[in-house]
Design a protein around this motif. Structure first.
Motif, short mmCIF file in Angstrom:
data_model
loop_
_atom_site.label_atom_id
_atom_site.label_comp_id
_atom_site.label_asym_id
_atom_site.label_seq_id
_atom_site.Cartn_x
_atom_site.Cartn_y
_atom_site.Cartn_z
N ARG A 1 0.64 -1.00 -0.07
CA ARG A 1 -0.02 0.27 0.01
C ARG A 1 0.92 1.02 0.62
NH1 ARG A 1 -3.26 2.29 3.73
NH2 ARG A 1 -4.80 3.29 2.39
N HIS B 1 -6.09 3.41 -5.86
CA HIS B 1 -8.04 3.29 -5.36
C HIS B 1 -8.09 2.19 -5.34
CE1 HIS B 1 -8.32 7.57 -4.94
NE2 HIS B 1 -8.47 8.19 -5.68
N LEU B 2 -7.78 0.80 -6.65
CA LEU B 2 -7.70 -0.21 -6.42
C LEU B 2 -7.06 -0.95 -5.46
CD1 LEU B 2 -8.92 -1.12 -10.59
CD2 LEU B 2 -10.47 -0.55 -8.39
N HIS C 1 -7.29 0.35 -1.25
CA HIS C 1 -8.73 0.65 -0.90
C HIS C 1 -8.88 -1.03 -0.77
CE1 HIS C 1 -9.45 4.71 -0.58
NE2 HIS C 1 -9.94 5.01 -1.86
N GLY C 2 -8.80 -1.66 -1.66
CA GLY C 2 -9.15 -3.34 -2.02
C GLY C 2 -7.88 -4.32 -0.65
N PHE D 1 -9.46 -3.22 3.13
CA PHE D 1 -10.66 -5.05 2.55
C PHE D 1 -9.91 -5.54 3.72
CE2 PHE D 1 -13.55 -8.11 1.12
CZ PHE D 1 -14.23 -7.77 2.89
N LEU D 2 -8.88 -6.72 2.91
CA LEU D 2 -7.81 -7.41 2.59
C LEU D 2 -7.86 -7.54 4.18
CD1 LEU D 2 -7.45 -10.04 1.66
CD2 LEU D 2 -5.28 -9.14 0.07
#
Length: 115
Positions: free
Chosen positions: A63, A81-82, A85-86, A89-90
């Motif tokens: 990140r 962003h993918l 933000h992915g 969540f993970l």
């Protein structure tokens, strides 16, 4: 670096770009140190809990690197962003799973009162 500044200037005040780069470089360094510590801890313990925490720390490194790449104009904002933000969540799912796995083995619940 000129390209990086022109890309960053589209969504960031140019006066704040050096501050943002500095903060993100520190984040990359810090998360990398934590990831290495996690790898060492996992190599000593070799449990699922330590593996999950090490994976989470590795995701935090990715990140941070993605954020730095975005500021430098190497990573498009959509990819930023993918990925970020992915991974948010993970990371949340993995931390919650690690907490779930480390819970009490019996069904009794103990709640201590502050009174």
């Amino acid at each position: 670096m000129v390209l990086a500044m022109s890309v960053a200037s589209e969504w960031l005040d140019p006066q704040l770009t050096p501050v943002l780069v500095c903060v993100i470089v520190l984040a990359v360094f810090g998360t990398t140190v934590l990831f290495v510590a996690g790898v060492v801890a996992y190599s000593r313990r070799r449990t699922v809990r330590y593996l999950l925490i090490t994976v989470v720390l590795g995701l935090l490194v990715v990140r941070s690197v993605t954020g730095l790449g975005t500021v430098l104009g190497l990573v498009p904002m959509t990819v930023h962003h993918l990925v970020e933000h992915g991974f948010d969540f993970l990371i949340a799912v993995l931390v919650l799973y690690a907490v779930y796995r480390s819970g009490a083995s019996n069904n009794a619940v103990s709640i201590d009162s502050d009174d």
